[in-house]
Design a protein around this motif. Sequence first.
Motif, PDB file in Angstrom:
ATOM      1  N   PRO A   6       0.836  -1.483  -0.169  1.00 52.57           N
ATOM      2  CA  PRO A   6       0.086   0.003   0.259  1.00 52.57           C
ATOM      3  C   PRO A   6       1.063   1.282  -0.162  1.00 52.57           C
ATOM      4  O   PRO A   6       1.757   0.886   0.086  1.00 52.57           O
ATOM      5  CB  PRO A   6      -0.500  -0.412   1.130  1.00 52.57           C
ATOM      6  N   LEU A   7       0.202   2.588  -0.501  1.00 62.73           N
ATOM      7  CA  LEU A   7       1.431   3.761  -0.520  1.00 62.73           C
ATOM      8  C   LEU A   7       0.655   4.477   1.015  1.00 62.73           C
ATOM      9  O   LEU A   7      -0.603   4.084   1.660  1.00 62.73           O
ATOM     10  CB  LEU A   7       0.310   4.554  -1.525  1.00 62.73           C
ATOM     11  N   ASP A   8       2.205   5.143   0.697  1.00 60.16           N
ATOM     12  CA  ASP A   8       1.844   5.887   2.276  1.00 60.16           C
ATOM     13  C   ASP A   8       1.481   6.915   2.102  1.00 60.16           C
ATOM     14  O   ASP A   8       1.561   8.074   0.888  1.00 60.16           O
ATOM     15  CB  ASP A   8       2.532   5.297   3.256  1.00 60.16           C
ATOM     16  N   GLU A   9       1.086   8.145   3.181  1.00 57.94           N
ATOM     17  CA  GLU A   9       0.789   9.456   2.905  1.00 57.94           C
ATOM     18  C   GLU A   9       2.098   9.889   2.311  1.00 57.94           C
ATOM     19  O   GLU A   9       2.130  10.936   1.548  1.00 57.94           O
ATOM     20  CB  GLU A   9       0.381  10.488   4.709  1.00 57.94           C
ATOM     21  N   LEU A  10       3.398   9.454   2.442  1.00 58.73           N
ATOM     22  CA  LEU A  10       4.429  10.522   1.819  1.00 58.73           C
ATOM     23  C   LEU A  10       4.688   9.829   0.414  1.00 58.73           C
ATOM     24  O   LEU A  10       4.385  10.624  -0.359  1.00 58.73           O
ATOM     25  CB  LEU A  10       6.248  10.290   2.350  1.00 58.73           C
ATOM     26  N   ASP A  11       4.332   8.695  -0.310  1.00 59.01           N
ATOM     27  CA  ASP A  11       4.801   8.269  -1.371  1.00 59.01           C
ATOM     28  C   ASP A  11       2.753   8.829  -2.142  1.00 59.01           C
ATOM     29  O   ASP A  11       3.294   9.897  -3.149  1.00 59.01           O
ATOM     30  CB  ASP A  11       4.225   7.040  -1.569  1.00 59.01           C
ATOM     31  N   LEU A  12       1.874   9.328  -1.529  1.00 57.80           N
ATOM     32  CA  LEU A  12       0.983  10.012  -1.591  1.00 57.80           C
ATOM     33  C   LEU A  12       1.066  11.611  -2.020  1.00 57.80           C
ATOM     34  O   LEU A  12       1.173  12.057  -3.100  1.00 57.80           O
ATOM     35  CB  LEU A  12      -0.304   9.818  -1.061  1.00 57.80           C
ATOM     36  N   LYS A  13       1.579  12.394  -0.858  1.00 55.56           N
ATOM     37  CA  LYS A  13       2.326  12.851  -1.675  1.00 55.56           C
ATOM     38  C   LYS A  13       3.206  13.582  -2.708  1.00 55.56           C
ATOM     39  O   LYS A  13       3.285  14.289  -3.364  1.00 55.56           O
ATOM     40  CB  LYS A  13       3.146  13.784  -0.695  1.00 55.56           C
ATOM     41  N   ILE A  14       3.390  12.608  -2.995  1.00 54.75           N
ATOM     42  CA  ILE A  14       5.448  12.537  -3.869  1.00 54.75           C
ATOM     43  C   ILE A  14       3.994  12.446  -5.240  1.00 54.75           C
ATOM     44  O   ILE A  14       4.947  13.398  -6.031  1.00 54.75           O
ATOM     45  CB  ILE A  14       6.222  11.325  -4.192  1.00 54.75           C
ATOM     46  N   LEU A  15       3.343  11.686  -5.155  1.00 53.47           N
ATOM     47  CA  LEU A  15       2.831  11.515  -7.177  1.00 53.47           C
ATOM     48  C   LEU A  15       2.056  12.338  -6.747  1.00 53.47           C
ATOM     49  O   LEU A  15       2.359  12.966  -8.206  1.00 53.47           O
ATOM     50  CB  LEU A  15       1.859  10.439  -6.291  1.00 53.47           C
ATOM     51  N   SER A  16       1.052  13.360  -5.587  1.00 50.69           N
ATOM     52  CA  SER A  16       0.780  14.368  -6.238  1.00 50.69           C
ATOM     53  C   SER A  16       1.562  15.926  -6.477  1.00 50.69           C
ATOM     54  O   SER A  16       1.668  16.314  -7.773  1.00 50.69           O
ATOM     55  CB  SER A  16       0.506  14.680  -4.878  1.00 50.69           C
ATOM     56  N   ARG A  25      12.652  19.433  -9.306  1.00 52.01           N
ATOM     57  CA  ARG A  25      14.459  18.723  -9.392  1.00 52.01           C
ATOM     58  C   ARG A  25      13.796  18.058  -7.903  1.00 52.01           C
ATOM     59  O   ARG A  25      13.067  18.585  -7.299  1.00 52.01           O
ATOM     60  CB  ARG A  25      15.784  20.098  -8.608  1.00 52.01           C
ATOM     61  N   ASN A  26      14.842  17.220  -6.792  1.00 52.61           N
ATOM     62  CA  ASN A  26      14.700  16.098  -6.595  1.00 52.61           C
ATOM     63  C   ASN A  26      14.924  16.943  -4.530  1.00 52.61           C
ATOM     64  O   ASN A  26      13.993  16.549  -3.793  1.00 52.61           O
ATOM     65  CB  ASN A  26      15.140  14.256  -6.506  1.00 52.61           C
ATOM     66  N   ASN A  27      15.768  17.618  -5.313  1.00 51.73           N
ATOM     67  CA  ASN A  27      15.792  18.490  -3.930  1.00 51.73           C
ATOM     68  C   ASN A  27      14.494  19.447  -3.563  1.00 51.73           C
ATOM     69  O   ASN A  27      14.064  19.293  -2.493  1.00 51.73           O
ATOM     70  CB  ASN A  27      16.908  19.492  -3.939  1.00 51.73           C
ATOM     71  N   GLU A  28      14.086  20.183  -4.579  1.00 52.06           N
ATOM     72  CA  GLU A  28      12.906  20.466  -4.337  1.00 52.06           C
ATOM     73  C   GLU A  28      11.449  19.337  -3.706  1.00 52.06           C
ATOM     74  O   GLU A  28      10.721  19.750  -2.925  1.00 52.06           O
ATOM     75  CB  GLU A  28      12.718  21.173  -4.959  1.00 52.06           C
ATOM     76  N   LEU A  29      11.334  18.499  -4.046  1.00 54.13           N
ATOM     77  CA  LEU A  29      10.022  17.856  -4.026  1.00 54.13           C
ATOM     78  C   LEU A  29      10.812  16.947  -2.358  1.00 54.13           C
ATOM     79  O   LEU A  29      10.128  16.974  -2.363  1.00 54.13           O
ATOM     80  CB  LEU A  29      10.961  16.251  -5.206  1.00 54.13           C
ATOM     81  N   ALA A  30      11.981  16.529  -2.054  1.00 57.64           N
ATOM     82  CA  ALA A  30      12.274  16.214  -0.920  1.00 57.64           C
ATOM     83  C   ALA A  30      11.689  17.429   0.354  1.00 57.64           C
ATOM     84  O   ALA A  30      10.866  16.793   1.069  1.00 57.64           O
ATOM     85  CB  ALA A  30      13.784  15.849  -0.834  1.00 57.64           C
ATOM     86  N   GLU A  31      11.822  18.156  -0.260  1.00 57.15           N
ATOM     87  CA  GLU A  31      11.833  19.529   0.741  1.00 57.15           C
ATOM     88  C   GLU A  31      10.228  19.493   0.680  1.00 57.15           C
ATOM     89  O   GLU A  31       9.741  19.690   1.519  1.00 57.15           O
ATOM     90  CB  GLU A  31      12.257  21.089   0.433  1.00 57.15           C
ATOM     91  N   ARG A  32       8.926  19.971  -0.224  1.00 56.86           N
ATOM     92  CA  ARG A  32       7.848  20.008   0.156  1.00 56.86           C
ATOM     93  C   ARG A  32       7.455  18.736   0.380  1.00 56.86           C
ATOM     94  O   ARG A  32       6.241  18.654   0.999  1.00 56.86           O
ATOM     95  CB  ARG A  32       7.449  19.596  -1.432  1.00 56.86           C
ATOM     96  N   VAL A  33       8.127  17.484   0.854  1.00 54.31           N
ATOM     97  CA  VAL A  33       7.275  16.335   0.954  1.00 54.31           C
ATOM     98  C   VAL A  33       7.644  15.807   2.588  1.00 54.31           C
ATOM     99  O   VAL A  33       7.575  15.019   3.108  1.00 54.31           O
ATOM    100  CB  VAL A  33       6.723  14.630  -0.293  1.00 54.31           C
TER     101      VAL A  33
END
Length: 163
Positions: A6-16, A25-33
């Motif tokens: 199952p997807l967890d909350e972080l997976d769902l934030k990443i998909l969104s 960029r990965n650094n911005e994505l990491a910061e956002r989630v």
Amino acid sequence: MTERPPLDELDLKILSELQRDGRIRNNELAERVGLSEPPCRRRVRALRERGYVSAIRATLDEKLLGYEVISFVLIQLQSQAQAPLLAFEKSIAAIPLVLQAWRISGDADYLLKCVARNVEGMHQQLLQFSAMPEVRNIRTFPVLGAAKDAPLPIPPATSDPSQ
């Protein structure tokens, strides 16, 4: 079918976030989630490997590229047997201006999204479809304008994969 974890909350934030901006960029994505960069990169890779991210591509403006006519075309085939379905799918796969095709149920067998440079181009497409031996009936719906074009809603995380 293999069962996916199952997807967890972080997976769902990443998909969104990826759906909002596939070039993030990965650094911005990491910061956002709320992750550091290495685990974020691993999660994105895992989401791709598990099939949740099927493609990342740009959405282009059809009209600015010279395609003045967008239409949806319902196609009813002579038969729903496997051979005519496959023959039709092979035929439309070779037509670049057929952007999307769905096999559907109901009064028609396929729904196509097509573009053309002008009304005459759309007419030529329809003639091309009608020349296919598998085709029984064609209904065309030219698009006047888009009322909505939204990203896929991301469901909440759940511990029950059947929900």
